[in-house]
Design an enzyme around this catalytic site. Structure first.
Site, PDB file in Angstrom:
ATOM      1  N   PRO A 287       0.820  -1.218   0.000  1.00  0.00           N
ATOM      2  CA  PRO A 287       0.000   0.000   0.000  1.00  0.00           C
ATOM      3  C   PRO A 287       0.852   1.266   0.000  1.00  0.00           C
ATOM      4  O   PRO A 287       1.910   1.317   0.626  1.00  0.00           O
ATOM      5  CB  PRO A 287      -0.783  -0.114   1.313  1.00  0.00           C
ATOM      6  N   GLY A 288       0.404   2.262  -0.732  1.00  0.00           N
ATOM      7  CA  GLY A 288       1.054   3.570  -0.724  1.00  0.00           C
ATOM      8  C   GLY A 288       0.062   4.602  -0.236  1.00  0.00           C
ATOM      9  O   GLY A 288       0.054   5.002   0.928  1.00  0.00           O
ATOM     10  N   CYS A 355       1.297  28.193 -16.634  1.00  0.00           N
ATOM     11  CA  CYS A 355       0.753  28.533 -17.954  1.00  0.00           C
ATOM     12  C   CYS A 355       0.255  27.286 -18.677  1.00  0.00           C
ATOM     13  O   CYS A 355       0.886  26.810 -19.639  1.00  0.00           O
ATOM     14  CB  CYS A 355       1.815  29.248 -18.776  1.00  0.00           C
TER      15      CYS A 355
HETATM   16  C1  LIG Z   1       3.646  -2.392  -8.128  1.00  0.00           C
HETATM   17  C2  LIG Z   1       2.989  -1.342  -7.313  1.00  0.00           C
HETATM   18  N1  LIG Z   1       2.800  -1.567  -6.009  1.00  0.00           N
HETATM   19  C3  LIG Z   1       2.204  -0.640  -5.219  1.00  0.00           C
HETATM   20  C4  LIG Z   1       1.768   0.569  -5.723  1.00  0.00           C
HETATM   21  C5  LIG Z   1       1.121   1.548  -4.797  1.00  0.00           C
HETATM   22  O1  LIG Z   1      -0.150   1.892  -5.168  1.00  0.00           O
HETATM   23  P1  LIG Z   1      -1.091   2.699  -4.172  1.00  0.00           P
HETATM   24  O2  LIG Z   1      -0.362   3.925  -3.753  1.00  0.00           O
HETATM   25  O3  LIG Z   1      -2.294   3.001  -4.959  1.00  0.00           O
HETATM   26  O4  LIG Z   1      -1.355   1.796  -3.000  1.00  0.00           O
HETATM   27  C6  LIG Z   1       1.925   0.836  -7.088  1.00  0.00           C
HETATM   28  C7  LIG Z   1       1.446   2.113  -7.656  1.00  0.00           C
HETATM   29  O5  LIG Z   1       1.591   2.479  -8.763  1.00  0.00           O
HETATM   30  C8  LIG Z   1       2.561  -0.138  -7.907  1.00  0.00           C
HETATM   31  O6  LIG Z   1       2.747   0.069  -9.215  1.00  0.00           O
END
Ligand SMILES: Cc1ncc(COP(=O)(O)O)c(C=O)c1O
Length: 430
Positions: A287-288, A355
């Site tokens: 997760p990010g 711009c």
């Molecule tokens: C391989 C992979 N893992 C994890 C993530 C994290 O995604 P998120 O921030 O939506 O959880 C991404 C996002 O592009 C990804 O490409």
């Protein structure tokens, strides 16, 4: 509740944002002669999200996606949580991880275009896994590892060909997308691994896209990975150590003053899924946004107001160079005034100074009356805001601050104009 007004002043948990902004701006002005926009992160919110994630899926390990918010000081907070490692996509992100005290064994390396030097760097740092996205990449890793006398740990990123309901630009799991191995390539990859003396297959991975709210595609993807893991066992006579379902858990960009966890992706639906509960495999996630998204705001000031027939354009001092999501994906971010002048409301477009006609932070939103120099807080800017920042229009990168306990700490200085120009000015000098 994350945000609320007390006596017309916006509070973020316990933090009085008006007071905090004054403190920040005094420092920026006096010490750095900077008077532009800035990001503020809240350590308590980051920790709440880390705890929530780890608690709801206690059997899993998590590899926080560094690209969402990569400041080293933020990564140091992630490091406090022992079931969290990092998902990186470049040598630069590995370096950030190491500077935040992560070890190679806590890092997985994704991305369709890993360069030779990056593969070498990953091998030198003994990273947990390269998440491999093509046959050519697999062969390249094997060849480099062999030449260095090393064994590379790899996980195969499979393209699940599963549709997830999200924006076109952040879908990754369809066959037509550039990511991952197709089923034919997967079979070939297993043959290459079986014949290679420098590759060790330790996992299978997939990623469906970003900002996904529905758990069904994750369940389908897990079923697919379990099935593929069976094939691996049969072909290589050895099970994989882990299955990773990637990241992509969506958050609620609509709400501002409510308890915003209500409309998030439901981790509980995964936790309750039979296949997850009874899996013989270690199941990981990356997760990010779900971790960092709510933890940041972008603070911007009104420069000018332009009256139109039915609405007002507020031109502010931050734009797509600080937050590109509205311009790139038509993404919405709630925007709140840091201090209300009165209760009179009007409809505003919040336009950036860049711009480009797509340079808006929001359109047709209702806000209390704005005047020049009023501050706006753009909410949920913890993920894919500062990390997607740029110097377009020769604007310096904005500084970053962290609220930690009752203090606010500078965690990235404002980029000075000299720093922005130095690579060009110094290019022809000996
Ligand atoms: C391989 C992979 N893992 C994890 C993530 C994290 O995604 P998120 O921030 O939506 O959880 C991404 C996002 O592009 C990804 O490409």
């Amino acid at each position: 509740m994350y945000f609320c007004y007390k006596n017309d002043v916006l509070f973020w948990l316990e933090a009085d944002l008006n007071k905090l902004c004054l403190e920040i701006e005094t420092l920026l002005e006096n010490k750095y002669r900077y008077n532009g926009p800035y990001y503020v992160y809240h350590a308590d919110i980051l920790r709440k999200r880390l705890q929530l994630t780890a608690k709801t899926l206690p059997k899993s390990r998590f590899f926080y996606s560094v690209k969402s918010l990569s400041n080293i000081h933020i990564l140091k907070i992630i490091k406090e949580y022992e079931n969290f490692g990092l998902d990186v996509v470049s040598e630069g992100e590995i370096l950030r991880g190491i500077l935040a005290d992560f070890e190679g064994k806590d890092i997985v390396f994704a991305g369709v275009g890993k360069k030779r030097s990056e593969i070498i760097f990953g091998l030198e740092k003994n990273i947990k896994s390269f998440h491999v996205e093509s046959i050519e990449e697999l062969k390249k890793i094997a060849e480099i590892a062999l030449s260095l006398g090393k064994t590379a740990s790899v996980a195969l990123r499979v393209n699940p060909n599963i549709e997830a309901d999200t924006h076109e630009y952040i879908k990754t799991g369809l066959d037509e997308n550039k990511f991952g191995l197709s089923s034919n390539e997967f079979t070939l990859a297993l043959e290459i691994i079986r014949e290679s003396s420098s590759l060790n297959l330790n996992g299978l991975q997939t990623h469906l896209g970003s900002q996904i709210k529905d758990s069904k595609p994750y369940k389908d993807a897990l079923a697919l990975l379990v099935n593929l893991a069976g094939i691996v066992k049969e072909k290589l006579s050895k099970p994989v150590d882990y299955l990773s379902l990637g990241g992509g858990f969506g958050i609620d960009y609509e709400s501002s003053l409510k308890d915003i966890t209500a409309n998030d992706f439901s981790l509980k639906e995964i936790a309750d899924y039979e296949l997850y509960k009874n899996s013989e495999y270690q199941i990981d996630f990356e997760p990010g946004r779900f971790i960092s998204g709510y933890s940041g705001i972008l603070v911007s000031k009104v420069l000018y107001l332009k009256e139109k027939k039915d609405f007002i354009i507020a031109v502010v001092d931050s734009g797509m160079t600080d937050l590109i999501r509205p311009a790139l994906y038509k993404a919405k971010h709630p925007i709140l005034t840091v201090k209300k002048r009165n209760e009179a409301k009007a409809i505003y477009d919040i336009a950036g100074p860049i711009c480009e006609s797509s340079d808006y932070l929001a359109k047709k939103i209702e806000l209390t009356e704005l005047k020049q120099n009023d501050r706006l807080a753009v909410l949920h800017c913890g993920a894919y805001a500062s990390t997607m920042g740029s110097n377009y229009n020769s604007r310096p990168l904005a500084p970053e601050f962290l609220i930690e306990e009752d203090k606010v700490i500078l965690i990235r200085k404002p980029q000075s104009l000299d720093e922005m120009l130095t690579l060009e000015i110094s290019a022809n000098k000996a």
